[in-house]
Design a protein around this motif. Structure first.
Motif, short mmCIF file in Angstrom:
data_model
loop_
_atom_site.label_atom_id
_atom_site.label_comp_id
_atom_site.label_asym_id
_atom_site.label_seq_id
_atom_site.Cartn_x
_atom_site.Cartn_y
_atom_site.Cartn_z
N THR A 1 0.82 -1.22 0.00
CA THR A 1 0.00 0.00 0.00
C THR A 1 0.85 1.27 0.00
N ALA A 2 2.11 1.15 0.40
CA ALA A 2 3.00 2.30 0.45
C ALA A 2 3.94 2.35 -0.76
N HIS A 3 3.60 1.61 -1.81
CA HIS A 3 4.44 1.63 -3.00
C HIS A 3 4.58 3.07 -3.50
N TRP A 4 5.77 3.42 -3.95
CA TRP A 4 6.03 4.82 -4.28
C TRP A 4 5.11 5.35 -5.38
N LEU A 5 4.73 4.51 -6.35
CA LEU A 5 3.86 4.98 -7.43
C LEU A 5 2.46 5.27 -6.92
N LEU A 6 1.96 4.42 -6.01
CA LEU A 6 0.62 4.64 -5.47
C LEU A 6 0.57 5.87 -4.57
N THR A 7 1.61 6.07 -3.77
CA THR A 7 1.61 7.26 -2.91
C THR A 7 1.80 8.53 -3.74
N ALA A 8 2.60 8.45 -4.81
CA ALA A 8 2.78 9.61 -5.68
C ALA A 8 1.48 9.96 -6.40
N GLU A 9 0.74 8.94 -6.83
CA GLU A 9 -0.54 9.17 -7.48
C GLU A 9 -1.54 9.81 -6.52
N ALA A 10 -1.60 9.33 -5.29
CA ALA A 10 -2.52 9.89 -4.30
C ALA A 10 -2.18 11.36 -4.03
N ALA A 11 -0.89 11.67 -3.91
CA ALA A 11 -0.48 13.05 -3.67
C ALA A 11 -0.81 13.94 -4.87
N GLN A 12 -0.64 13.39 -6.07
CA GLN A 12 -0.94 14.18 -7.27
C GLN A 12 -2.43 14.45 -7.40
N GLN A 13 -3.26 13.48 -7.01
CA GLN A 13 -4.71 13.70 -7.03
C GLN A 13 -5.10 14.84 -6.10
N ARG A 14 -4.50 14.84 -4.90
CA ARG A 14 -4.82 15.91 -3.95
C ARG A 14 -4.35 17.26 -4.48
N ALA A 15 -3.18 17.30 -5.06
CA ALA A 15 -2.61 18.57 -5.52
C ALA A 15 -3.37 19.14 -6.71
N ARG A 16 -3.83 18.27 -7.62
CA ARG A 16 -4.45 18.74 -8.85
C ARG A 16 -5.97 18.68 -8.82
N GLY A 17 -6.53 18.13 -7.75
CA GLY A 17 -7.96 18.13 -7.58
C GLY A 17 -8.73 17.21 -8.50
N TYR A 18 -8.17 16.05 -8.83
CA TYR A 18 -8.92 15.08 -9.62
C TYR A 18 -9.02 13.79 -8.83
N ARG A 19 -9.85 12.87 -9.33
CA ARG A 19 -10.07 11.61 -8.61
C ARG A 19 -9.81 10.43 -9.54
N ASN A 20 -9.07 9.47 -9.05
CA ASN A 20 -8.88 8.20 -9.72
C ASN A 20 -9.39 7.12 -8.78
N TRP A 21 -9.14 5.88 -9.09
CA TRP A 21 -9.55 4.82 -8.17
C TRP A 21 -8.87 4.96 -6.83
N PRO A 22 -9.54 4.59 -5.75
CA PRO A 22 -8.84 4.47 -4.45
C PRO A 22 -7.75 3.41 -4.55
N THR A 23 -6.71 3.59 -3.77
CA THR A 23 -5.61 2.62 -3.77
C THR A 23 -6.12 1.21 -3.48
N ALA A 24 -7.07 1.10 -2.56
CA ALA A 24 -7.59 -0.22 -2.19
C ALA A 24 -8.23 -0.93 -3.38
N LEU A 25 -8.90 -0.17 -4.26
CA LEU A 25 -9.54 -0.78 -5.42
C LEU A 25 -8.49 -1.23 -6.44
N THR A 26 -7.45 -0.43 -6.62
CA THR A 26 -6.37 -0.81 -7.53
C THR A 26 -5.70 -2.09 -7.05
N LEU A 27 -5.42 -2.19 -5.76
CA LEU A 27 -4.80 -3.39 -5.22
C LEU A 27 -5.74 -4.60 -5.31
N ALA A 28 -7.04 -4.35 -5.15
CA ALA A 28 -8.02 -5.43 -5.27
C ALA A 28 -8.06 -5.96 -6.70
#
Length: 300
Positions: free
Chosen positions: A140-167
């Protein structure tokens, strides 16, 4: 050729792989008689049914929904292609259509590249980058997933939750493929592709400043395109393209040789009122049609 390929491979949101992911998360999707996946939920007293990226036939849709027990639900529809017939059944357009970039993987991929995209690929190959590929881990702390989550917050868009991607990766072993570019052992770019049937979807991409300077994302995309094609994947969905909000990303996607095509917008229909709102739907018909015909083009 391309249209035949597209019909043979449903979008990610309508795939068996997506249904398996939802089941793993405890959310069983309903299914119409024609195979269309439907997500259901309730807001207060009102049941909601979402048909996302569905290929719809307005003539048969009311009967399909009724047989699935959805005749009292508010139906929200995001057709995979323009579907003006929804207005005739009384559905009301809510959001004008977006465009997506889709790449046919059955032809000569190198010949389809835009010249500037090809130049960036040549540049990336000269940077001494090391590319690795394999199934997405459950970190769950993979660098790509954490970078994507941070980018979503910074740019104000939404992608899948990390939990759904891992599922998705758990439900479909090997279908979530992670490509990483390293420079001197340090990850500088990552790309996550999701396979579904004979198609695949671009899911997450991220580059560090060093990755952007070395065109690492271009190299990863090329590796992904060729790897998928070699394994019989015929279509790559590169996701939304928008020339005003994300011109750089749009150029990157269309530079692969992908073509932009319109989706069908977002519509709402409540079966109990039938065709009552048909006059309201006609008010937005011209605006919807304009969105269907104005496809983004690469601005190189």
């Amino acid at each position: 050729m391309f249209d035949t390929i597209a019909l043979a491979s449903p979008p990610l949101q309508q795939s068996a792989e997506f249904a398996a992911t939802l089941a793993l998360c405890g959310q069983q999707a309903a299914q119409l008689d024609d195979g269309t996946l439907v997500l259901t939920r309730r807001i207060g007293w009102l049941p909601i049914a979402l048909l996302s990226r569905a290929r719809l036939d307005p003539q048969t849709l009311p009967g399909l929904l009724a047989r699935a027990g959805l005749r009292r639900s508010l139906i929200l529809m995001n057709p995979d292609a323009p579907c003006p017939g929804l207005a005739r059944m009384g559905a009301v357009p809510l959001i004008t259509p977006a465009h997506v970039a889709e790449l046919d993987l059955t032809g000569d991929l190198m010949a389809g590249l835009h010249q500037k995209w090809r130049n960036r690929l040549r540049h990336a190959r000269s940077q001494g980058l090391h590319v690795t590929q394999g199934p997405l881990s459950q970190d769950t702390a993979h660098w790509l997933l954490t970078a994507e989550a941070a980018q979503q917050r910074a740019r104000g868009y939404r992608n899948w939750p990390t939990a759904l991607t891992l599922a998705y990766a758990r439900a479909n072993p090997g279908a979530a493929q992670l490509l990483t570019a390293r420079q001197g052992g340090t990850p500088i770019a990552g790309l996550l592709m999701l396979r579904h049937g004979t198609a695949a979807s671009y899911h997450i991409g991220h580059s560090t400043p060093a990755g952007r300077a070395s065109s690492a994302q271009t190299l990863l995309m090329w590796h992904a395109m060729t790897w998928l094609a070699e394994r019989g994947v015929t279509r790559l969905d590169l996701g939304p393209v928008e020339t005003e909000q994300t011109p750089g990303l749009t150029r990157f996607k269309l530079g692969t040789g992908a073509r932009a095509r319109p989706l069908g917008g977002t519509w709402a229909w409540w079966p109990p009122i039938g065709k009552t709102l048909r006059p309201l739907a006609r008010l937005d018909r011209a605006r919807m049609f304009q969105s269907w015909t104005d496809a983004p083009a690469p601005d190189y």
